[in-house]
Design an enzyme around this catalytic site. Sequence first.
Site, PDB file in Angstrom:
ATOM      1  N   SER B 151       0.838  -1.201   0.000  1.00  0.00           N
ATOM      2  CA  SER B 151       0.000   0.000   0.000  1.00  0.00           C
ATOM      3  C   SER B 151       0.877   1.258   0.000  1.00  0.00           C
ATOM      4  CB  SER B 151      -0.949  -0.063   1.202  1.00  0.00           C
ATOM      5  OG  SER B 151      -1.956   0.908   1.082  1.00  0.00           O
ATOM      6  N   ASP B 227     -10.106  -5.261  -3.664  1.00  0.00           N
ATOM      7  CA  ASP B 227      -9.498  -4.284  -2.755  1.00  0.00           C
ATOM      8  C   ASP B 227     -10.299  -2.983  -2.837  1.00  0.00           C
ATOM      9  OD1 ASP B 227      -7.934  -2.210  -1.724  1.00  0.00           O
ATOM     10  OD2 ASP B 227      -6.058  -3.165  -2.334  1.00  0.00           O
ATOM     11  N   HIS B 262      -7.373  -5.880   0.472  1.00  0.00           N
ATOM     12  CA  HIS B 262      -6.177  -5.065   0.754  1.00  0.00           C
ATOM     13  C   HIS B 262      -5.418  -5.549   1.991  1.00  0.00           C
ATOM     14  CE1 HIS B 262      -4.139  -1.210  -0.134  1.00  0.00           C
ATOM     15  NE2 HIS B 262      -3.999  -1.038   1.163  1.00  0.00           N
TER      16      HIS B 262
END
Lengths: 285, 285
Positions: B151, B227, B262
């Site tokens: 991320s 995600d 995610h």
Amino acid sequence: MAFTTNSTIASFGGTIHKLTHDSSTTRTPMNLNLFIPGTASPSAPSPLLIFLSGLTCTPDNCTEKGFLQAHASRLGLAILYPDTSPRGTDHPGEHADWDFGSSASFYVDATRDPWSSNYNMESYVAEELPRLLSLHFAQLDTRRVSISGHSMGGHGALTLFLRYPGRYRSVSAFSPVCNPSRCPWGEKAFAGYLGGDREEWKRHDATELVRSWEGSLNCLIDVGTADPFYKGGQLLPENFAKAVEEAGVDGPVIRYQKGYDHSYFFVSTFGEDHVKFAAKALGLL
Amino acid sequence: MAFTTNSTIASFGGTIHKLTHDSSTTRTPMNLNLFIPGTASPSAPSPLLIFLSGLTCTPDNCTEKGFLQAHASRLGLAILYPDTSPRGTDHPGEHADWDFGSSASFYVDATRDPWSSNYNMESYVAEELPRLLSLHFAQLDTRRVSISGHSMGGHGALTLFLRYPGRYRSVSAFSPVCNPSRCPWGEKAFAGYLGGDREEWKRHDATELVRSWEGSLNCLIDVGTADPFYKGGQLLPENFAKAVEEAGVDGPVIRYQKGYDHSYFFVSTFGEDHVKFAAKALGLL
């Protein structure tokens, strides 16, 4: 559907189902996580490994940190992570200590008030939950089940295996509380849930139960030598080993892993061995 | 010793070192986790994979939930988990939002007050920390380093790789923020740390940096199609892919993993691929 799906999460080619249902055994809503490998289907249902977690845990801890799904997915094994106690009953003192009450059921059916009204985790894990799963998840073969656990959950796995002969194909445990009648955690829990009769305690103590076990015992135990709870006398695997030897029971393997502690870093390191141990007993290897 | 050892934990045959040190770059104490495989020694030092974590994380999240150690241990690879920002400075607003300030450094050297006095995470990760480790851990070969991240940390990994050609042997990322100048997270962070000049932002944006990359680019990216941050336009891997294509850069592999989110369940599922990818670039495979 008896279960409410809070979320589904892709993991290692399978799916983690985060579920809640109203339990008739605990008379509370109960949370659980269920991993179903991607290969499971109604025509090829997966056998099930029940993993009982330890003090302070919820179904999430081992789901997130145990790494068991990685191996279970490869082998076609489902994993059930029940909660460690009923929630939300708020009995006096239920949340006062981390080693009694919420997150600390010790997987017995309590006989003392107020706990007996909800803290029936033995019947919940051994009876109600697998039955409900078999009704609602055709991808699971709940006739083929093994059981495992960590710490207090290791105690739960060992005692349920020993109290229900033939129900589980194998039992394994990480850092289990092996002789709860003789350690502070167990004495506190048993006194609170079962009362003062130590003869009754023996019926929930793996070291006592194994003395009357007949036949071989398909059992794997790992204990870390740097585990502060092992060193502090909460686990007592030597007492279990001695009882096994005295009873002439074949099968149990107890390994002492040098330098490992009580954490999920320990569980995850040896998780592959335990998943494979269950998979072999369940006919997957 | 520049480092204080808070604890050491056995994991997958190696050791996790939980360390703190006083950073001259951030002018704060900094926490980090360092996994050293059991095979590492001063005569056979391990190469290093730097893993940069995402928003809200500390060094512990991926250490506990990523399972990278399982694979790194087998391959003889060390892993460094730095923190995601300086801690304890308490600048106004530092802890108000989860996507700015503490746990949200975006791995740049801030140029705006008050952040510029401490938020120098680019120099910290790229310069100070590896240098200090090389001085104090003879079991590490800090001339052989790869970088990865998740991320915001995927953004950090990509941009550091692209800004320091030749420093890292490979780069990989899980769900990276690929085009921060064009997404809400990045716009907020860059405006706060770097000010309003969007030309300056481009120097910290992988999609912009890759346009001037020369040679092939040893890069693996995984993105989950479920995600919410991908679907919400925070990651923009398509923009990076388009820039790669327009620039005629060979090498990057971008995979879209169906149904994955995610979380660290995503990271752990594909962690083996990323560790092997780094290990291959580092000569271990």
